[in-house]
Scaffold this motif. Sequence first.
Motif, PDB file in Angstrom:
ATOM      1  N   TYR A 149       0.822  -1.202   0.000  1.00 54.33           N
ATOM      2  CA  TYR A 149       0.000   0.000   0.000  1.00 54.33           C
ATOM      3  C   TYR A 149       0.864   1.263   0.000  1.00 54.33           C
ATOM      4  CZ  TYR A 149      -3.097   3.665   1.700  1.00 54.33           C
ATOM      5  OH  TYR A 149      -3.789   4.847   1.835  1.00 54.33           O
ATOM      6  N   ALA A 150       1.879   1.302   0.868  1.00 55.09           N
ATOM      7  CA  ALA A 150       2.744   2.481   0.924  1.00 55.09           C
ATOM      8  C   ALA A 150       3.464   2.699  -0.397  1.00 55.09           C
ATOM      9  CB  ALA A 150       3.745   2.334   2.066  1.00 55.09           C
ATOM     10  N   ALA A 151       3.919   1.617  -1.031  1.00 55.04           N
ATOM     11  CA  ALA A 151       4.605   1.738  -2.316  1.00 55.04           C
ATOM     12  C   ALA A 151       3.656   2.231  -3.406  1.00 55.04           C
ATOM     13  CB  ALA A 151       5.193   0.384  -2.706  1.00 55.04           C
ATOM     14  N   MET A 152       2.444   1.677  -3.440  1.00 49.02           N
ATOM     15  CA  MET A 152       1.467   2.077  -4.454  1.00 49.02           C
ATOM     16  C   MET A 152       1.015   3.517  -4.248  1.00 49.02           C
ATOM     17  SD  MET A 152      -0.154   0.951  -7.117  1.00 49.02           S
ATOM     18  CE  MET A 152      -1.701   0.888  -8.031  1.00 49.02           C
ATOM     19  N   ARG A 153       0.782   3.889  -3.008  1.00 50.97           N
ATOM     20  CA  ARG A 153       0.354   5.263  -2.733  1.00 50.97           C
ATOM     21  C   ARG A 153       1.445   6.266  -3.111  1.00 50.97           C
ATOM     22  NH1 ARG A 153      -2.477   7.452   2.856  1.00 50.97           N
ATOM     23  NH2 ARG A 153      -1.781   9.611   2.717  1.00 50.97           N
ATOM     24  N   THR A 154       2.695   5.910  -2.889  1.00 54.10           N
ATOM     25  CA  THR A 154       3.793   6.800  -3.237  1.00 54.10           C
ATOM     26  C   THR A 154       3.963   6.887  -4.754  1.00 54.10           C
ATOM     27  OG1 THR A 154       4.890   6.166  -1.174  1.00 54.10           O
ATOM     28  CG2 THR A 154       6.237   7.277  -2.819  1.00 54.10           C
ATOM     29  N   SER A 155       3.712   5.783  -5.447  1.00 58.46           N
ATOM     30  CA  SER A 155       3.842   5.748  -6.913  1.00 58.46           C
ATOM     31  C   SER A 155       2.730   6.496  -7.617  1.00 58.46           C
ATOM     32  CB  SER A 155       3.858   4.291  -7.401  1.00 58.46           C
ATOM     33  OG  SER A 155       4.916   3.571  -6.816  1.00 58.46           O
ATOM     34  N   THR A 156       1.645   6.784  -6.913  1.00 54.67           N
ATOM     35  CA  THR A 156       0.481   7.450  -7.521  1.00 54.67           C
ATOM     36  C   THR A 156       0.098   8.700  -6.747  1.00 54.67           C
ATOM     37  OG1 THR A 156      -1.041   6.073  -6.230  1.00 54.67           O
ATOM     38  CG2 THR A 156      -0.406   5.255  -8.413  1.00 54.67           C
ATOM     39  N   ALA A 157       1.075   9.346  -6.129  1.00 55.60           N
ATOM     40  CA  ALA A 157       0.797  10.461  -5.223  1.00 55.60           C
ATOM     41  C   ALA A 157       0.373  11.733  -5.934  1.00 55.60           C
ATOM     42  CB  ALA A 157       2.017  10.748  -4.353  1.00 55.60           C
ATOM     43  N   ARG A 158       0.608  11.845  -7.220  1.00 54.47           N
ATOM     44  CA  ARG A 158       0.301  13.083  -7.936  1.00 54.47           C
ATOM     45  C   ARG A 158      -0.444  12.785  -9.241  1.00 54.47           C
ATOM     46  NH1 ARG A 158       1.569  14.396  -3.616  1.00 54.47           N
ATOM     47  NH2 ARG A 158       3.196  15.884  -2.940  1.00 54.47           N
ATOM     48  N   GLU A 159      -1.233  13.765  -9.641  1.00 57.28           N
ATOM     49  CA  GLU A 159      -1.904  13.695 -10.945  1.00 57.28           C
ATOM     50  C   GLU A 159      -1.932  15.093 -11.543  1.00 57.28           C
ATOM     51  OE1 GLU A 159      -6.062  12.229 -13.044  1.00 57.28           O
ATOM     52  OE2 GLU A 159      -6.052  12.774 -10.933  1.00 57.28           O
ATOM     53  N   LEU A 203      12.541   4.297 -14.146  1.00 54.57           N
ATOM     54  CA  LEU A 203      11.364   4.860 -13.467  1.00 54.57           C
ATOM     55  C   LEU A 203      11.743   5.172 -12.022  1.00 54.57           C
ATOM     56  CD1 LEU A 203       8.622   2.411 -14.817  1.00 54.57           C
ATOM     57  CD2 LEU A 203       8.968   4.774 -15.532  1.00 54.57           C
ATOM     58  N   ASN A 204      12.072   6.426 -11.756  1.00 57.34           N
ATOM     59  CA  ASN A 204      12.510   6.783 -10.407  1.00 57.34           C
ATOM     60  C   ASN A 204      11.372   7.203  -9.495  1.00 57.34           C
ATOM     61  OD1 ASN A 204      11.877   9.312 -11.378  1.00 57.34           O
ATOM     62  ND2 ASN A 204      13.649  10.306 -10.423  1.00 57.34           N
ATOM     63  N   ASP A 205      10.112   7.063  -9.984  1.00 56.96           N
ATOM     64  CA  ASP A 205       8.957   7.390  -9.144  1.00 56.96           C
ATOM     65  C   ASP A 205       7.970   6.230  -9.068  1.00 56.96           C
ATOM     66  OD1 ASP A 205       7.991   7.511 -11.729  1.00 56.96           O
ATOM     67  OD2 ASP A 205       6.697   9.243 -11.357  1.00 56.96           O
ATOM     68  N   VAL A 206       8.429   5.019  -9.387  1.00 56.00           N
ATOM     69  CA  VAL A 206       7.612   3.816  -9.280  1.00 56.00           C
ATOM     70  C   VAL A 206       8.281   2.886  -8.276  1.00 56.00           C
ATOM     71  CG1 VAL A 206       6.682   1.800 -10.471  1.00 56.00           C
ATOM     72  CG2 VAL A 206       6.736   4.009 -11.628  1.00 56.00           C
ATOM     73  N   TYR A 207       7.501   2.440  -7.296  1.00 58.96           N
ATOM     74  CA  TYR A 207       8.074   1.704  -6.176  1.00 58.96           C
ATOM     75  C   TYR A 207       7.394   0.344  -6.014  1.00 58.96           C
ATOM     76  CZ  TYR A 207       9.776   6.379  -5.171  1.00 58.96           C
ATOM     77  OH  TYR A 207      10.374   7.601  -5.270  1.00 58.96           O
ATOM     78  N   GLY A 208       8.124  -0.561  -5.402  1.00 64.78           N
ATOM     79  CA  GLY A 208       7.601  -1.874  -5.072  1.00 64.78           C
ATOM     80  C   GLY A 208       7.992  -2.262  -3.666  1.00 64.78           C
ATOM     81  N   SER A 209       7.232  -3.142  -3.089  1.00 64.68           N
ATOM     82  CA  SER A 209       7.502  -3.631  -1.736  1.00 64.68           C
ATOM     83  C   SER A 209       8.915  -4.189  -1.642  1.00 64.68           C
ATOM     84  CB  SER A 209       6.483  -4.707  -1.378  1.00 64.68           C
ATOM     85  OG  SER A 209       6.898  -5.456  -0.264  1.00 64.68           O
ATOM     86  N   SER A 210       9.530  -4.046  -0.474  1.00 66.14           N
ATOM     87  CA  SER A 210      10.857  -4.615  -0.242  1.00 66.14           C
ATOM     88  C   SER A 210      10.818  -6.129  -0.102  1.00 66.14           C
ATOM     89  CB  SER A 210      11.472  -4.012   1.026  1.00 66.14           C
ATOM     90  OG  SER A 210      11.691  -2.627   0.856  1.00 66.14           O
ATOM     91  N   PHE A 211       9.624  -6.696  -0.096  1.00 68.67           N
ATOM     92  CA  PHE A 211       9.468  -8.129   0.115  1.00 68.67           C
ATOM     93  C   PHE A 211       8.879  -8.738  -1.146  1.00 68.67           C
ATOM     94  CE2 PHE A 211       8.845  -5.575   3.887  1.00 68.67           C
ATOM     95  CZ  PHE A 211       9.882  -6.034   4.696  1.00 68.67           C
TER      96      PHE A 211
END
Length: 539
Positions: A149-159, A203-211
């Motif tokens: 959730y934290a990774a997805m929210r950070t990857s989609t924080a702006r529009e 892609l420096n603004d797309v994130y994934g879980s560390s697990f």
Amino acid sequence: MKRIYVAALLSLSAATLWAQQEMDAYRYSPMDLNGTARSIGMGGAFGALGGDMSAMSHNPAGIAVYRSSELQTTLALTRTDADATWTGVKDSKGLVRMRFDNFSYVGYVPTGYDSGIKAWNFGVAYNRVRDYNRAYHVTGRPTRSLADYAAMRTSTAREQNGRIFGLSEDKLAANSAYNDLTGDWLSVLGYKAGFFGTRYKDLNDVYGSSFGAYNSSGIWTSNSPSQSTMEINESGQIVEYNFSGSMNISDRVFLGATVAVTDITYHLNSAQRDDFGANNYAALQNALETDGSGYSINLGAIIRPIDELRLGVAYNSPKWYRMTDYYYASAQSYSSADAKKPLMSSSTPQDKGSFSYAFRSPDRWIFSLAGVVGQTALLSLDYELTDYRKMRLGNRDDDTYYSDITQQAERDFKVGQTLKLGAEYRVTPQFSVRAGYVWQASPMQGRLTAGGEIFTSGTVTHYSTVGTANTYTVGLGYRFTPNFYVDLACLYRSAAEQLHPFSDLPITDASRHLSALSADVASTQIKTTRTLLTFGYRF
């Protein structure tokens, strides 16, 4: 790119993103079934009856019914149990608390006239109208994790202009990130605590879980937790100080008004943890304290067209509050895949953890009907309408309300309905038995029931949605002398809720390797048992 909903993050100020959202407004809006043991024994259906201190908080015309002065207090023993089922795993936790619920005085001032205004009555009361004390312990095996959730929210924080993008890694990694990204503290906290990281070189603004790990196509795939836990503890109360006045017109028309001063104290401590096996984990702790004070006005009337029938109507205005939140969060993770720094942690700045704002609760209408059978029996009904669409949050200094929160409330809430039924039978002139029932419909709609992103405050990701609640009450009353009496009541309430560990994020963007995220929700049953004892003296 496919986007199921329109993001509003850019329109939200940093303060509102951290401090409060629609679920916070709802937390401070509903009231418990409250009052004396007599009124609760009859399900709180006293809108057309009066003659009880609980009238000050509902229909203040009820204190005009008094024909003597009265002093009373109520002691309550409350047990609250939360039974939860999350992905098939059952758990439960309970709390017990004893304290005084109310204290009141009603003064009877007869005019000496046989018709017209026969009496001016007044009342003052301390009344606890909401009790927040409860605890959850929830264990499950959800498909998606808090790190997802934290990774997805950070990857989609702006529009902007229909394009979704995330927060760049250099901003998250900066020493000043908590100052620079005050509206994105969950993203900063999650990144610095090792919940997630970038997974694609371009892609420096797309994130994934560390697990997780890359699949055969080179796409990062996150792991599901082997076990997840949520420990949530709430405490606090809403207390009213009522100042009421009323008049009795020819024993046929009763009018009353109350000015109420209200204090809110709320505390939340929560701990969420996802375990991934081999000592790998992600954990988040939140602490929130809210203090507030406000005022409201209640107006009411009772009409007795014939001796056997009473009709009541009351309007309870919104409560206008000034509120302050104090907050703190910390997070930790251990990822054995990170050989350089497997253990990471971070916490929010304590010196910046407060925010003040204004809150307006919904207003309420109460329509009442009661039948009186000689000196033997009473039957009563109250029907309440509370317009939760009118909840507002805004600027504390100039009383302007945030337009985005207004839109959320109007989209996700509706008019709440409550039906109260009560009966009393006088077995002897000294001894009475009572029973009551209360039905409350859920006031939620829109995304809260159909799904979609729900914005939560700051780093607190979990929230609860409510279903129908049913309350059953019984009571006894005994008058030892013409002046002194004792009332006893027992209440059982069962309410269905859904505990969300975090919001759904229904976003799909194949070009950025993002797919919709959906949370596994825990089904909870909140069971409340209360025993109340009221002591009263008339003079």
